[in-house]
Write an enzyme that holds these catalytic residues in place. Sequence first.
Site, PDB file in Angstrom:
ATOM      1  N   ASP A 178       0.834  -1.202   0.000  1.00  0.00           N
ATOM      2  CA  ASP A 178       0.000   0.000   0.000  1.00  0.00           C
ATOM      3  C   ASP A 178       0.868   1.250   0.000  1.00  0.00           C
ATOM      4  O   ASP A 178       0.493   2.280   0.550  1.00  0.00           O
ATOM      5  CB  ASP A 178      -0.926  -0.007   1.231  1.00  0.00           C
ATOM      6  CG  ASP A 178      -2.018   1.038   1.147  1.00  0.00           C
ATOM      7  OD1 ASP A 178      -2.415   1.391   0.022  1.00  0.00           O
ATOM      8  OD2 ASP A 178      -2.472   1.517   2.202  1.00  0.00           O
ATOM      9  N   CYS A 241     -21.464 -11.458  -4.558  1.00  0.00           N
ATOM     10  CA  CYS A 241     -22.210 -10.453  -3.800  1.00  0.00           C
ATOM     11  C   CYS A 241     -23.695 -10.532  -4.127  1.00  0.00           C
ATOM     12  O   CYS A 241     -24.517 -10.011  -3.376  1.00  0.00           O
ATOM     13  CB  CYS A 241     -21.692  -9.047  -4.108  1.00  0.00           C
ATOM     14  SG  CYS A 241     -20.043  -8.705  -3.459  1.00  0.00           S
TER      15      CYS A 241
END
EC number: 1.17.99.6
Length: 409
Positions: A178, A241
């Site tokens: 990150d 989902c």
Amino acid sequence: MDRNPELAIADARPSQDGRAAPSRLDDAQLAELASRIKAWGRELGFGAIGISDTDLSEAEAGLAAWLEAGCHGEMDYMAKHGMKRARPAELVAGTRRVISARLAYLPAGTLDGAPDAQGARRDWRAREAARIADPQAAVVSVYARGRDYHKVLRNRLQTLAERIEAEIGAFGHRVFTDSAPVLEVELAQKAGVGWRGKHTLLLQRDAGSFFFLGEIYVDVPLPADAQTSPDAAPETPGAHCGSCTRCLGACPTGAIVAPYRVDARRCISYLTIELHGSIPEPLRPLIGNRVYGCDDCQLVCPWNKFAQAAPVADFDVRHGLDRASLVELFEWTAEQFDERMQGSAIRRIGYERWLRNLAVGLGNALRAAPGGIGPDARAAIVAALRARLDDPCVSALVREHVEWALRAA
């Protein structure tokens, strides 16, 4: 690159101890190496290791549109590198594969929970929701309550890279945690580590989304894993989902503007961490008591009933950040902030923005519905805010947010 990216490709000589140079590995050796890398990753605590090629061309149009719309806000580094984010071989010359790793970060004690007055143990997500509903509580995102994840993840990925080097000799690689313009969710999905949820975070069936992602860009042509089937639409066969939109409805500021699309300018994580200046006044009441990051979209996700505990103690809660009050943290001095946040991801926003965020939380506590806080708590909040306002050293940024908070006194 941590080492010369051209070395492993150009040098066909075996190493001095008889190991084959990376460029000389045949398909069977590369497959065996990939298997060992995953085993070593498990030994290091990673929940999953996957390998992908570098073709992210399908993500380029979406990235360009997102940047063009200004959804990245003040995060100029995202636009600075242009399409390099979607082109690993341009970001790091010589890259042929990307190793993606997943590391759970929920403190072990979080999942255990503490018994209530009746001796029952509440689901940890219910406990988190209860703190968010408490106007006096200071809510810090779960991932930031322990040691800085950049350091923990980087050290483990570097250890993994060193194991690979011990096996095959020097090779070109670079570790990312990150800390650079990397499309980590797309890479992880391509590597079969999980799929992109509608909140834009990576999801995994047996781990939810409470984990960090890290990558090792390598110049070794390892066999790529099968991509996780993306949930492009509810009707997609095998969608993970489905028709669920709980994360969209749960976002306090409406930052998830559509499935798979976040406008960072409205996201509480962006507002409390990435934004350097004044928090837009219309958004302040929506932030509530969240002073560093936001977990709401993850807390409501059904898949997070499978969230896993961190395999390392580094992410255990420090300095009571899972139970601190807004007033308590607001009264820290600059010296106390620096000392207590040493080794924490929170330290990077600095004391000024820390106070800014807390002032917003205190202002929202004063604006809580009748009965939300008692008279004594209200008096303590007002006193803390006024004391900060009387401090001649307080910055203009903090002063502005304190004055806003006191307008509700």
